[in-house]
Scaffold this motif. Structure first.
Motif, PDB file in Angstrom:
ATOM      1  N   ARG A 146      -1.433  -1.680  -8.242  1.00  0.00           N
ATOM      2  CA  ARG A 146      -2.342  -0.548  -8.115  1.00  0.00           C
ATOM      3  C   ARG A 146      -1.592   0.769  -8.302  1.00  0.00           C
ATOM      4  NH1 ARG A 146      -5.977  -0.512  -2.779  1.00  0.00           N
ATOM      5  NH2 ARG A 146      -5.934  -2.743  -3.248  1.00  0.00           N
ATOM      6  N   ALA A 147      -0.323   0.802  -7.840  1.00  0.00           N
ATOM      7  CA  ALA A 147       0.479   2.018  -8.012  1.00  0.00           C
ATOM      8  C   ALA A 147       0.737   2.290  -9.491  1.00  0.00           C
ATOM      9  CB  ALA A 147       1.797   1.884  -7.259  1.00  0.00           C
ATOM     10  N   ALA A 148       1.051   1.232 -10.244  1.00  0.00           N
ATOM     11  CA  ALA A 148       1.283   1.404 -11.685  1.00  0.00           C
ATOM     12  C   ALA A 148       0.007   1.848 -12.387  1.00  0.00           C
ATOM     13  CB  ALA A 148       1.800   0.095 -12.283  1.00  0.00           C
ATOM     14  N   GLU A 149      -1.123   1.293 -11.970  1.00  0.00           N
ATOM     15  CA  GLU A 149      -2.391   1.638 -12.613  1.00  0.00           C
ATOM     16  C   GLU A 149      -2.771   3.099 -12.356  1.00  0.00           C
ATOM     17  OE1 GLU A 149      -4.664  -1.424 -10.843  1.00  0.00           O
ATOM     18  OE2 GLU A 149      -3.797  -2.999 -12.122  1.00  0.00           O
ATOM     19  N   ILE A 150      -2.539   3.581 -11.126  1.00  0.00           N
ATOM     20  CA  ILE A 150      -2.825   4.991 -10.828  1.00  0.00           C
ATOM     21  C   ILE A 150      -1.925   5.899 -11.656  1.00  0.00           C
ATOM     22  CG2 ILE A 150      -2.699   6.779  -9.030  1.00  0.00           C
ATOM     23  CD1 ILE A 150      -3.515   4.590  -7.009  1.00  0.00           C
ATOM     24  N   ALA A 151      -0.625   5.562 -11.707  1.00  0.00           N
ATOM     25  CA  ALA A 151       0.307   6.373 -12.498  1.00  0.00           C
ATOM     26  C   ALA A 151      -0.106   6.392 -13.969  1.00  0.00           C
ATOM     27  CB  ALA A 151       1.725   5.830 -12.343  1.00  0.00           C
TER      28      ALA A 151
ATOM     29  N   ILE B 280       1.575   9.860 -15.052  1.00  0.00           N
ATOM     30  CA  ILE B 280       2.695  10.348 -14.243  1.00  0.00           C
ATOM     31  C   ILE B 280       3.885   9.408 -14.436  1.00  0.00           C
ATOM     32  CG2 ILE B 280       3.509  10.864 -11.906  1.00  0.00           C
ATOM     33  CD1 ILE B 280       0.553  11.143 -11.119  1.00  0.00           C
ATOM     34  N   PRO B 281       5.035   9.903 -14.875  1.00  0.00           N
ATOM     35  CA  PRO B 281       6.208   9.027 -14.970  1.00  0.00           C
ATOM     36  C   PRO B 281       6.531   8.395 -13.612  1.00  0.00           C
ATOM     37  CG  PRO B 281       6.612  11.110 -16.088  1.00  0.00           C
ATOM     38  CD  PRO B 281       5.319  11.271 -15.338  1.00  0.00           C
ATOM     39  N   LEU B 282       6.782   7.099 -13.636  1.00  0.00           N
ATOM     40  CA  LEU B 282       7.081   6.342 -12.428  1.00  0.00           C
ATOM     41  C   LEU B 282       8.478   5.764 -12.589  1.00  0.00           C
ATOM     42  CD1 LEU B 282       5.556   5.272  -9.823  1.00  0.00           C
ATOM     43  CD2 LEU B 282       4.951   3.278 -11.180  1.00  0.00           C
ATOM     44  N   TRP B 283       9.305   5.962 -11.570  1.00  0.00           N
ATOM     45  CA  TRP B 283      10.668   5.439 -11.611  1.00  0.00           C
ATOM     46  C   TRP B 283      10.851   4.396 -10.507  1.00  0.00           C
ATOM     47  CZ3 TRP B 283      14.721   6.810 -14.922  1.00  0.00           C
ATOM     48  CH2 TRP B 283      14.474   7.880 -15.782  1.00  0.00           C
ATOM     49  N   VAL B 284      11.603   3.346 -10.794  1.00  0.00           N
ATOM     50  CA  VAL B 284      12.029   2.386  -9.774  1.00  0.00           C
ATOM     51  C   VAL B 284      13.542   2.480  -9.687  1.00  0.00           C
ATOM     52  CG1 VAL B 284      12.095  -0.023  -9.056  1.00  0.00           C
ATOM     53  CG2 VAL B 284      10.079   0.865 -10.246  1.00  0.00           C
ATOM     54  N   LYS B 285      14.041   2.834  -8.496  1.00  0.00           N
ATOM     55  CA  LYS B 285      15.468   3.055  -8.303  1.00  0.00           C
ATOM     56  C   LYS B 285      15.944   2.375  -7.019  1.00  0.00           C
ATOM     57  CE  LYS B 285      15.514   7.616 -10.576  1.00  0.00           C
ATOM     58  NZ  LYS B 285      16.020   9.004 -10.490  1.00  0.00           N
ATOM     59  N   SER B 286      17.244   2.299  -6.874  1.00  0.00           N
ATOM     60  CA  SER B 286      17.842   1.747  -5.663  1.00  0.00           C
ATOM     61  C   SER B 286      18.254   2.865  -4.712  1.00  0.00           C
ATOM     62  CB  SER B 286      19.065   0.896  -6.003  1.00  0.00           C
ATOM     63  OG  SER B 286      19.743   0.506  -4.823  1.00  0.00           O
ATOM     64  N   THR B 287      17.943   2.674  -3.451  1.00  0.00           N
ATOM     65  CA  THR B 287      18.407   3.606  -2.420  1.00  0.00           C
ATOM     66  C   THR B 287      19.924   3.545  -2.283  1.00  0.00           C
ATOM     67  OG1 THR B 287      16.340   3.286  -1.225  1.00  0.00           O
ATOM     68  CG2 THR B 287      18.152   4.254   0.013  1.00  0.00           C
TER      69      THR B 287
ATOM     70  N   GLY C 178       0.778  -1.219   0.000  1.00  0.00           N
ATOM     71  CA  GLY C 178       0.000   0.000   0.000  1.00  0.00           C
ATOM     72  C   GLY C 178       0.816   1.279   0.000  1.00  0.00           C
ATOM     73  N   SER C 179       2.073   1.219   0.417  1.00  0.00           N
ATOM     74  CA  SER C 179       2.897   2.436   0.389  1.00  0.00           C
ATOM     75  C   SER C 179       3.167   2.886  -1.047  1.00  0.00           C
ATOM     76  CB  SER C 179       4.216   2.200   1.123  1.00  0.00           C
ATOM     77  OG  SER C 179       3.993   2.040   2.508  1.00  0.00           O
ATOM     78  N   ASP C 180       3.340   1.928  -1.973  1.00  0.00           N
ATOM     79  CA  ASP C 180       3.475   2.284  -3.393  1.00  0.00           C
ATOM     80  C   ASP C 180       2.211   2.998  -3.871  1.00  0.00           C
ATOM     81  OD1 ASP C 180       5.896   1.002  -3.351  1.00  0.00           O
ATOM     82  OD2 ASP C 180       5.264  -0.716  -4.550  1.00  0.00           O
ATOM     83  N   THR C 181       1.059   2.462  -3.451  1.00  0.00           N
ATOM     84  CA  THR C 181      -0.212   3.067  -3.848  1.00  0.00           C
ATOM     85  C   THR C 181      -0.322   4.487  -3.298  1.00  0.00           C
ATOM     86  OG1 THR C 181      -1.222   0.869  -3.809  1.00  0.00           O
ATOM     87  CG2 THR C 181      -2.717   2.758  -3.809  1.00  0.00           C
TER      88      THR C 181
END
Length: 466
Positions: free
Chosen positions: A227-232, A237-244, A165-168
């Protein structure tokens, strides 16, 4: 304002060192002219003192015989993110930046009252926007919101959004704030072509479409919640997946046209779930659809989802998650489906009772129910429906957009697995994937074989496959 939403998962905030690495990502965005809004998950994973699973287990340990009420369960689960948010905001303050911690409700996230799996109804972003104008970096609890204040919840009840849910939360905030982008920070450097724990050579995709990453998530990869990808995607909205933990550019997730990737293509290999496959031998009868309908109704009433449904003239097969298999078995074993004939059959009987049988045993309902039906057999047919079960299954999927326009994809996947001696119990496909139900013990070998064959190099257009 150029707003950037940055979400950090549990492994990104579980130690002082990791939190400081995450804080530097936020500061870097601030120095680049963005107005960051941070979303955080609970600190660490199961076993860590403030992890969500640890808090849940603590509550359940009070009396294992009395399950917690969903409302109270949501309240204790929300505590993990609250602790993490306060710690992260304070860490930003120690670096000299104005920051403020906000619960989901304080951030204006309003949900429906479905405890444990709430849906966001709206976000009221005015307070966050005011804080940004005042120079603050808001740090928002992921995974939670509150209900609309009303007579039954005068001040609003705390709700949680389900696993991931945090992604959402991050995507929904990005949509509500009109963010330039949403960045999901995790412990891998982007969306991979396979699970790197199984395939160490799995590559990071430079770009991915919303549809692809949603399918990857639905089919088992944990990198982004679907759900996060679907909202984006809905709000473009551009969505990025990165490493901390690195400066790798990560994976950019955008609309298919903007991705500049070649389609159709094979994107990656995923695997998911512990699955049980059930086969009911109903036999050839004109009443088979009525019997199947009762099975579906029973599963639906119990909240058991079924999938990979297969029809034949004599049987019905479907899969359930292993965690709910005991419920499905207890419901079906000994279940009696009565069928009334419009006219007596050749024996003069007016009805048939179909009874489901998993196995013999004193502790199984069939063994109790079947003797009770014997006195009725002179008036009705009593027909055993034998059930066979394959318990140790899982599903491996090839994420491949546009495969339905290219013949031979399923044949290639099936041939590769069966030639390697891997049993394929069932197959399924969608617009974005081809999936095979296989023995759980073979999942790592299957993933490696499929990845080596289909994804080892730069993802190939399907028409380029031999």
């Amino acid at each position: 304002m150029k707003i950037l939403v940055q979400k950090f998962g549990g492994t990104s905030v579980d130690t002082k060192e990791h939190r400081e690495m995450a804080v530097r990502k936020v500061i870097k965005a601030r120095e680049a002219g963005y107005y960051p809004v941070v979303v955080v998950s609970a600190i660490g994973r199961a076993g860590a003192p403030y992890a969500t699973d640890t808090l849940v287990q603590f509550l359940k340990s009070i009396d294992p015989q009395v399950p917690p009420a969903p409302r109270e369960l949501d309240m204790i689960m929300a505590c993990g993110e609250i602790i993490s948010t306060v710690v992260f905001a304070h860490t930003l303050q120690t670096f000299g930046y104005k920051s403020i911690a906000l619960s989901g409700g304080q951030a204006g996230i309003i949900t429906d009252p479905q405890f444990g799996d709430a849906r966001i109804r709206e976000i009221r972003p005015q307070y966050i926007l005011r804080l940004l104008e005042q120079g603050y970096i808001p740090v928002v609890c992921g995974f939670q919101g509150t209900t609309e204040p009303e007579d039954t919840h005068e001040h609003g009840a705390i709700t949680t959004l389900g696993r991931g849910g945090s992604d959402t939360t991050a995507s929904a905030l990005g949509a509500a704030l009109g963010a330039e982008a949403v960045e999901i920070y995790t412990d891998v450097d982007g969306v991979k072509t396979a699970d790197p724990d199984i395939v160490p050579t799995a590559r990071t995709l430079d770009v991915c479409s919303y549809e692809e990453v949603a399918e990857i998530a639905h089919q088992g990869a944990k990198v982004v919640h679907p759900r996060a990808a679907e909202i984006a995607m809905d709000y473009n909205i551009p969505l990025w997946v990165k490493s901390t933990f690195s400066d790798a550019p990560g994976t950019r997730i955008v609309g298919r046209q903007a991705s500049e990737a070649t389609y159709p293509r094979i994107t990656g290999i995923t695997h998911t779930g512990k699955i049980v496959y059930i086969r009911l031998e109903i036999g050839e009868t004109e009443y088979k659809p009525l019997i199947e309908r009762e099975v579906y109704r029973m599963m639906a009433r119990a909240g058991v989802s079924i999938y990979l449904v297969t029809f034949s003239n004599r049987s019905l097969s479907f899969a359930v998650e292993r965690k709910v298999y005991p419920i499905a078995r207890d419901l079906l074993d000994g279940m009696v489906v009565p069928i009334t004939f419009e006219q007596p059959d050749e024996t003069g009987r007016l009805a048939a009772f179909y009874i489901f049988k998993f196995s013999e045993g004193l502790d199984l309902a069939y063994s109790v129910q079947r003797p009770l039906l014997r006195p009725l057999e002179q008036h009705v047919h009593v027909i055993d429906v034998n059930a066979s079960v394959i318990e140790s299954c899982t599903m491996v999927s090839v994420i491949t957009s546009g495969h339905r326009t290219m013949p031979g994809v399923m044949a290639r996947i099936y041939t590769l697995l069966t030639n390697a001696g891997i049993a394929v119990y069932q197959t399924a496909d969608s617009d974005m994937s081809v999936s095979c139900l296989i023995p759980e013990s073979e999942v790592e070998r299957a993933v490696r074989l499929l990845h080596a064959e289909l994804c080892e190099q730069t993802p190939k257009p399907i028409e380029a496959l031999p």
